[in-house]
Design an enzyme around this catalytic site. Structure first.
Site, PDB file in Angstrom:
ATOM      1  CD  GLU A  49      -1.336  -2.449   2.076  1.00 24.06           C
ATOM      2  OE1 GLU A  49       0.026  -2.560   2.299  1.00 24.06           O
ATOM      3  OE2 GLU A  49      -2.394  -3.127   2.563  1.00 24.06           O
ATOM      4  CB  CYS A  78      -0.336  -2.582   8.712  1.00 25.74           C
ATOM      5  SG  CYS A  78       0.739  -1.272   7.882  1.00 25.74           S
TER       6      CYS A  78
HETATM    7 ZN   LIG Z   1       1.342  -1.777   5.768  1.00 26.08          ZN
END
Ligand SMILES: [Zn+2]
Length: 128
Positions: A49, A78
């Site tokens: 990401e 996350c």
């Molecule tokens: Zn991450």
């Protein structure tokens, strides 16, 4: 979603064996990709990401409309990635989580995944 699944195959994940691909769709419907890139030092590992975010911003993107994350277990981004993605997202930016077969498992608003994003200037009224 197919692109997110495909970019996951390019991940460098020899330590975790957990490949992740991410596609970010910007305000002009352009797509930007990233995969996770692990490092022997572990701490220097970069998530898909955040790599996709760097790719998008480097290409001139300003706002993220849609984010697709592909992984074996269709996991959510996350905490660090949620904060980074939120910097360029709106309250209605959607996050689609798919598995490596391309099946959609979940759909969230990023603002729901990170309800209290850190900002240097608060947009909430001070409590009296
Ligand atoms: Zn991450």
């Amino acid at each position: 979603m197919r692109l997110a699944k495909d970019v996951a195959t390019r991940a460098h994940a020899p330590y975790s064996q957990f490949s992740v691909g991410c596609v970010i769709v910007d305000e002009n419907d352009q797509m930007h990709v990233g995969c996770n890139v692990e490092n022997a030092s572990y701490g220097l590992t970069m998530c898909a990401e955040r790599n996709a975010t760097g790719s998008a911003i480097s290409a001139g993107a300003e706002r993220f409309k849609t984010i697709v994350v592909a992984s074996r277990k269709a996991v959510t981004p996350c905490g660090a990635c949620r904060q980074v993605l939120a910097e360029f997202s709106s309250h209605d930016t959607e996050v689609f989580l798919i598995d490596l077969d391309g099946r959609q498992r979940e759909q969230h608003l990023l603002s729901h995944l990170l309800p209290h994003q850190f900002k240097l200037e608060s947009d909430s009224k001070p409590q009296s």
